[in-house]
Design a protein around this motif. Structure first.
Motif, PDB file in Angstrom:
ATOM      1  N   CYS A 296      11.399 -35.993  16.592  1.00 35.93           N
ATOM      2  CA  CYS A 296      10.530 -34.832  16.867  1.00 35.93           C
ATOM      3  C   CYS A 296       9.120 -35.114  16.335  1.00 35.93           C
ATOM      4  O   CYS A 296       8.953 -35.918  15.414  1.00 35.93           O
ATOM      5  CB  CYS A 296      11.022 -33.590  16.121  1.00 35.93           C
ATOM      6  SG  CYS A 296      12.688 -33.124  16.500  1.00 35.93           S
ATOM      7  N   GLY A 297       8.155 -34.403  16.876  1.00 34.20           N
ATOM      8  CA  GLY A 297       6.792 -34.386  16.325  1.00 34.20           C
ATOM      9  C   GLY A 297       6.196 -35.782  16.184  1.00 34.20           C
ATOM     10  O   GLY A 297       6.269 -36.623  17.085  1.00 34.20           O
ATOM     11  N   THR A 298       5.603 -36.006  15.010  1.00 32.40           N
ATOM     12  CA  THR A 298       4.973 -37.293  14.744  1.00 32.40           C
ATOM     13  C   THR A 298       5.954 -38.447  14.893  1.00 32.40           C
ATOM     14  O   THR A 298       5.611 -39.517  15.414  1.00 32.40           O
ATOM     15  CB  THR A 298       4.395 -37.270  13.310  1.00 32.40           C
ATOM     16  OG1 THR A 298       3.275 -36.384  13.310  1.00 32.40           O
ATOM     17  CG2 THR A 298       3.943 -38.631  12.855  1.00 32.40           C
ATOM     18  N   SER A 299       7.179 -38.238  14.437  1.00 35.09           N
ATOM     19  CA  SER A 299       8.174 -39.320  14.537  1.00 35.09           C
ATOM     20  C   SER A 299       8.435 -39.668  15.998  1.00 35.09           C
ATOM     21  O   SER A 299       8.709 -40.823  16.330  1.00 35.09           O
ATOM     22  CB  SER A 299       9.481 -38.904  13.849  1.00 35.09           C
ATOM     23  OG  SER A 299       9.260 -38.749  12.468  1.00 35.09           O
ATOM     24  N   TYR A 300       8.348 -38.667  16.883  1.00 30.08           N
ATOM     25  CA  TYR A 300       8.513 -38.946  18.312  1.00 30.08           C
ATOM     26  C   TYR A 300       7.359 -39.836  18.797  1.00 30.08           C
ATOM     27  O   TYR A 300       7.560 -40.740  19.612  1.00 30.08           O
ATOM     28  CB  TYR A 300       8.565 -37.634  19.118  1.00 30.08           C
ATOM     29  CG  TYR A 300       8.555 -37.885  20.599  1.00 30.08           C
ATOM     30  CD1 TYR A 300       9.707 -38.310  21.259  1.00 30.08           C
ATOM     31  CD2 TYR A 300       7.377 -37.751  21.331  1.00 30.08           C
ATOM     32  CE1 TYR A 300       9.681 -38.591  22.623  1.00 30.08           C
ATOM     33  CE2 TYR A 300       7.348 -38.018  22.695  1.00 30.08           C
ATOM     34  CZ  TYR A 300       8.497 -38.440  23.330  1.00 30.08           C
ATOM     35  OH  TYR A 300       8.483 -38.730  24.669  1.00 30.08           O
ATOM     36  N   HIS A 301       6.164 -39.586  18.288  1.00 25.45           N
ATOM     37  CA  HIS A 301       5.034 -40.427  18.707  1.00 25.45           C
ATOM     38  C   HIS A 301       5.229 -41.875  18.248  1.00 25.45           C
ATOM     39  O   HIS A 301       4.820 -42.813  18.938  1.00 25.45           O
ATOM     40  CB  HIS A 301       3.713 -39.847  18.178  1.00 25.45           C
ATOM     41  CG  HIS A 301       3.457 -38.476  18.708  1.00 25.45           C
ATOM     42  ND1 HIS A 301       2.777 -37.513  18.005  1.00 25.45           N
ATOM     43  CD2 HIS A 301       3.843 -37.887  19.880  1.00 25.45           C
ATOM     44  CE1 HIS A 301       2.735 -36.395  18.730  1.00 25.45           C
ATOM     45  NE2 HIS A 301       3.378 -36.606  19.857  1.00 25.45           N
ATOM     46  N   ALA A 302       5.865 -42.032  17.094  1.00 23.60           N
ATOM     47  CA  ALA A 302       6.185 -43.400  16.641  1.00 23.60           C
ATOM     48  C   ALA A 302       7.194 -44.037  17.610  1.00 23.60           C
ATOM     49  O   ALA A 302       7.113 -45.226  17.921  1.00 23.60           O
ATOM     50  CB  ALA A 302       6.736 -43.369  15.220  1.00 23.60           C
ATOM     51  N   CYS A 303       8.147 -43.226  18.093  1.00 23.96           N
ATOM     52  CA  CYS A 303       9.124 -43.732  19.078  1.00 23.96           C
ATOM     53  C   CYS A 303       8.406 -44.203  20.344  1.00 23.96           C
ATOM     54  O   CYS A 303       8.723 -45.256  20.902  1.00 23.96           O
ATOM     55  CB  CYS A 303      10.104 -42.632  19.493  1.00 23.96           C
ATOM     56  SG  CYS A 303      11.260 -42.152  18.219  1.00 23.96           S
ATOM     57  N   LEU A 304       7.451 -43.387  20.772  1.00 24.20           N
ATOM     58  CA  LEU A 304       6.711 -43.716  21.992  1.00 24.20           C
ATOM     59  C   LEU A 304       5.968 -45.050  21.810  1.00 24.20           C
ATOM     60  O   LEU A 304       6.021 -45.935  22.678  1.00 24.20           O
ATOM     61  CB  LEU A 304       5.715 -42.586  22.252  1.00 24.20           C
ATOM     62  CG  LEU A 304       5.309 -42.291  23.667  1.00 24.20           C
ATOM     63  CD1 LEU A 304       6.515 -42.095  24.568  1.00 24.20           C
ATOM     64  CD2 LEU A 304       4.437 -41.032  23.688  1.00 24.20           C
ATOM     65  N   ALA A 305       5.299 -45.191  20.681  1.00 27.17           N
ATOM     66  CA  ALA A 305       4.589 -46.451  20.408  1.00 27.17           C
ATOM     67  C   ALA A 305       5.594 -47.605  20.375  1.00 27.17           C
ATOM     68  O   ALA A 305       5.331 -48.698  20.906  1.00 27.17           O
ATOM     69  CB  ALA A 305       3.826 -46.352  19.087  1.00 27.17           C
ATOM     70  N   ALA A 306       6.763 -47.348  19.778  1.00 34.24           N
ATOM     71  CA  ALA A 306       7.774 -48.413  19.657  1.00 34.24           C
ATOM     72  C   ALA A 306       8.261 -48.864  21.025  1.00 34.24           C
ATOM     73  O   ALA A 306       8.579 -50.041  21.228  1.00 34.24           O
ATOM     74  CB  ALA A 306       8.949 -47.912  18.822  1.00 34.24           C
ATOM     75  N   SER A 307       8.304 -47.933  21.985  1.00 34.18           N
ATOM     76  CA  SER A 307       8.810 -48.325  23.303  1.00 34.18           C
ATOM     77  C   SER A 307       7.890 -49.389  23.930  1.00 34.18           C
ATOM     78  O   SER A 307       8.356 -50.293  24.606  1.00 34.18           O
ATOM     79  CB  SER A 307       8.957 -47.098  24.212  1.00 34.18           C
ATOM     80  OG  SER A 307       7.696 -46.563  24.511  1.00 34.18           O
ATOM     81  N   TYR A 308       6.584 -49.287  23.663  1.00 32.32           N
ATOM     82  CA  TYR A 308       5.659 -50.325  24.156  1.00 32.32           C
ATOM     83  C   TYR A 308       5.851 -51.620  23.368  1.00 32.32           C
ATOM     84  O   TYR A 308       5.839 -52.706  23.930  1.00 32.32           O
ATOM     85  CB  TYR A 308       4.202 -49.853  24.014  1.00 32.32           C
ATOM     86  CG  TYR A 308       3.816 -48.719  24.941  1.00 32.32           C
ATOM     87  CD1 TYR A 308       3.216 -48.986  26.168  1.00 32.32           C
ATOM     88  CD2 TYR A 308       4.039 -47.391  24.605  1.00 32.32           C
ATOM     89  CE1 TYR A 308       2.844 -47.953  27.029  1.00 32.32           C
ATOM     90  CE2 TYR A 308       3.680 -46.353  25.454  1.00 32.32           C
ATOM     91  CZ  TYR A 308       3.083 -46.635  26.667  1.00 32.32           C
ATOM     92  OH  TYR A 308       2.723 -45.628  27.514  1.00 32.32           O
ATOM     93  N   MET A 309       5.998 -51.487  22.035  1.00 34.52           N
ATOM     94  CA  MET A 309       6.151 -52.699  21.204  1.00 34.52           C
ATOM     95  C   MET A 309       7.389 -53.484  21.620  1.00 34.52           C
ATOM     96  O   MET A 309       7.342 -54.692  21.815  1.00 34.52           O
ATOM     97  CB  MET A 309       6.331 -52.310  19.726  1.00 34.52           C
ATOM     98  CG  MET A 309       5.161 -51.651  19.069  1.00 34.52           C
ATOM     99  SD  MET A 309       5.659 -51.186  17.371  1.00 34.52           S
ATOM    100  CE  MET A 309       4.312 -50.152  16.879  1.00 34.52           C
TER     101      MET A 309
END
Ligand code: AGP
Length: 607
Positions: A296-309
């Motif tokens: 959720c929230g900020t942690s979800y944005h980290a997930c999104l970035a991770a999907s590109y990485m």
């Protein structure tokens, strides 16, 4: 980690002083507490898992005898929050007691050596090795001071340590490496602590112990030496006249700003995670048939970035999913072939845990990334990694976000290596760039903060903001927006910028601030076109650019610069920093308290 304190009183009992000092650290968040004193050749210890008040109610933290004492409050990094893992830790003979704040990275190797020599370990912590290492030296006939000196060069990591010993019971020895440690000189006592607020009411005269130095404290005196060559350091005391509230924030006006500035240090810790944890998690990621990144929230944005990485580095495609949507979105297809990597800095977010519970019941494999050892997420994960960012007080996640990104970047790199997707030269280059990221963030904060402040001044009365990125920077646009929403209550929206053609373009008004995140990656050319188009609509362009990017600088109304040459998978770590600062200074300009945004709590543990 979290906080250590020590005191030598001229008269009276140290225990109540230690107890009061630890209470002054409560605001930081912790899971366990402990004290030790020395009296008539014996150590007296009380410690347990729980809050100071609870542990005091059970054991009475004030009645340990002796004028010399140490105390600790713990935020678990190695070993779950349990009584046996609470500090202080002692050697086999109960003659040496140690408290530590930080991480001793090579403790596993040292522990193995000491176990081969017959030492028995009680805890799962990294700290306990220090007591046994000193014991080993004492056995060889060395004095306490000499023993401490000899073991310090064995310890790798960043830490502040304080120790006492029944064989030299009028001293506290303390030392630090890349961590804070200060001596306080009171009228009736000498103190040492990782946190000045602990002794501030009793001692305003302070002497900093710098990285690589030892403090030798006795009743009347203190001495500072370097652990490399034992040469003496002469340093004059300084007067600290902070009021307690400022002291807690180490001089910063808000925790949010303190935590933004703490990021180089938390990143230093996070990029030194133990290889075995990363390797194990990488094995699970590599074998995953289908991988969902859930948060959720900020942690979800980290997930999104991770999907590109993961995709770009390791050719692994993943699906970021909002935890609250998991059951509706993919519930029917969750089965034994699914792997869930759940991210939660608190490890307690209700929606994330509900998604994880559902997936477990459907036989999925659960992997966790969290900042809190002992949290529910660590208990329900098959494998978890603790990101080691330390407690975060500000409700708006800042240092825990960059810590998440750095763990995910390390996993992407490991996975790429495992899958043979990078050459040896590329691998070495990326590892080198990863090592440099704390300094990169340090420089971005140092060089850009005043510029961001000016930009916040200029735009603070604008009613609506747009955040745009392409590729991995779309995740950073979303996180930039969330920071502003949380701390400023300002409507704003974030999109992968190509999406504007599909509707958003209709709401761009002349003068509307549009923040573009535009590192020089594969998306750079396209983003220049996007900026031109947005300018044509009359938007005011605020750009986060790489230094030397004259083309975008010329197009932008305002810009801040991040460093050039940072690889794409690490770039989000530096690009989010100006946006965190922007949200912070906007709130200050608008007279809001960024530390306690309305309607928000640090962990959302209710439905
Ligand atoms: C971030 O600034 C917010 N406080 C919030 O969005 C948070 O990231 C979210 O609630 C998830 O928290 P967690 O990482 O503890 O699960």
């Amino acid at each position: 980690m979290v906080g250590i304190f020590g005191c030598i009183l001229k008269e009276g009992n140290a225990a109540p002083v230690v107890h009061e000092a630890l209470k002054r650290l409560e605001y930081r968040g912790y899971d366990s507490v402990g004290e030790v004193t020395i009296h008539k050749g014996k150590l007296y210890i009380k410690k347990d898992y729980g809050k100071i008040g609870e542990v005091h109610a059970l054991y009475n933290l004030d009645d340990l005898p002796g004028r010399i004492g140490l105390g600790h409050i713990r935020w678990a990094t190695h070993g779950a929050p349990m009584q046996v893992n609470a500090h202080p830790h002692v050697d086999c003979e109960n003659q040496v007691a140690v408290v530590q704040n930080g991480i001793i990275e090579n403790y596993a190797e040292i522990k193995g050596e000491l176990e081969n020599l017959g030492h028995l370990f009680k805890s799962k912590t990294d700290t306990e090795v220090v007591a046994h290492l000193i014991e080993e030296k004492l056995k060889k006939g060395l004095s306490f001071v000499k023993a401490f000196h000899e073991i310090l060069n064995r310890l790798e990591g960043s830490f502040s340590i304080a120790t006492i010993c029944v064989k030299d019971s009028d001293k506290i020895l303390c030392a630090q490496k890349e961590s804070l440690l200060t001596i306080g000189l009171g009228e009736n006592a000498v103190y040492c602590s990782s946190d000045i607020p602990t002794f501030l009411p009793m001692a305003k005269n302070t002497v900093m112990i710098e990285s690589g130095e030892v403090g030798i404290l006795s009743e009347r005196d203190y001495e500072i030496r370097k652990f490399s060559d034992w040469s003496q350091v002469l340093r004059e005391p300084k007067i600290i006249d902070w009021v307690p509230e400022v002291a807690e924030k180490e001089g910063y006006p808000h925790f949010m700003l303190k935590e933004i500035h703490a990021q180089p240090s938390t990143l230093r810790t996070t990029i030194r995670l133990q290889e075995e944890y990363l390797d194990l998690m990488t094995t699970f990621l590599d074998r995953a048939k289908e991988l969902f990144l859930v948060a959720c929230g900020t942690s979800y944005h980290a997930c999104l970035a991770a999907s590109y990485m993961f995709s770009k580095m390791a050719f692994l495609s993943t699906h970021p999913v909002f935890a609250s949507e998991l059951i509706e979105q993919i519930g029917k297809s969750v089965n034994i072939d699914i792997t869930i990597l759940a991210l939660s800095q608190s490890g307690e977010t209700t929606d994330t845990l509900a998604a994880v519970d559902y997936a477990r019941l459907h036989a999925a494999t659960i992997l966790g990334l969290t900042n809190v050892i002992g949290s529910t997420l660590t208990r329900v994960s098959r494998v978890y990694i603790c990101q080691q960012a330390g407690p975060e007080i500000g409700v708006a996640a800042t240092k825990t976000f960059t810590a998440q990104l750095s763990v995910l970047a390390q996993l992407a790199l490991k996975l790429a290596e495992k899958r043979g997707k990078l050459s040896h030269v590329e691998m070495k280059n990326y590892e080198e760039k990863l090592k440099q990221i704390p300094e990169v963030v340090e420089r971005v904060v140092r060089t850009q903060e005043s510029k961001v402040k000016q930009i916040a001044k200029k735009y603070h009365d604008k009613p609506f903001f747009f955040f745009f990125g392409r590729g991995i920077s779309s995740a950073i646009a979303l996180e930039g927006t969330l920071k502003l929403l949380e701390t400023n209550y300002l409507p704003s929206m974030a999109y992968p910028v190509a999406e504007i053609e599909h509707g958003v373009i209709n709401v761009i008004q002349p003068g509307a601030p549009a923040i573009f995140i535009c590192p020089k990656d594969d998306t750079h050319k396209k983003i220049i076109e996007d900026i031109r188009e947005m300018k044509a609509q009359g938007a005011s362009i605020i750009a986060v650019v790489e230094e030397g990017d004259e083309e975008i600088k010329a197009l932008a109304n305002d810009y801040v610069e991040v460093e050039k040459g940072v690889p794409e998978f690490l770039c989000p770590i530096q690009c989010i920093v100006p946006l965190q600062l922007f949200a912070y200074y906007m709130a200050v300009e608008r007279g809001l308290n960024p530390d306690s945004p309305r309607h928000l709590t640090k962990a959302v543990t209710v439905k």
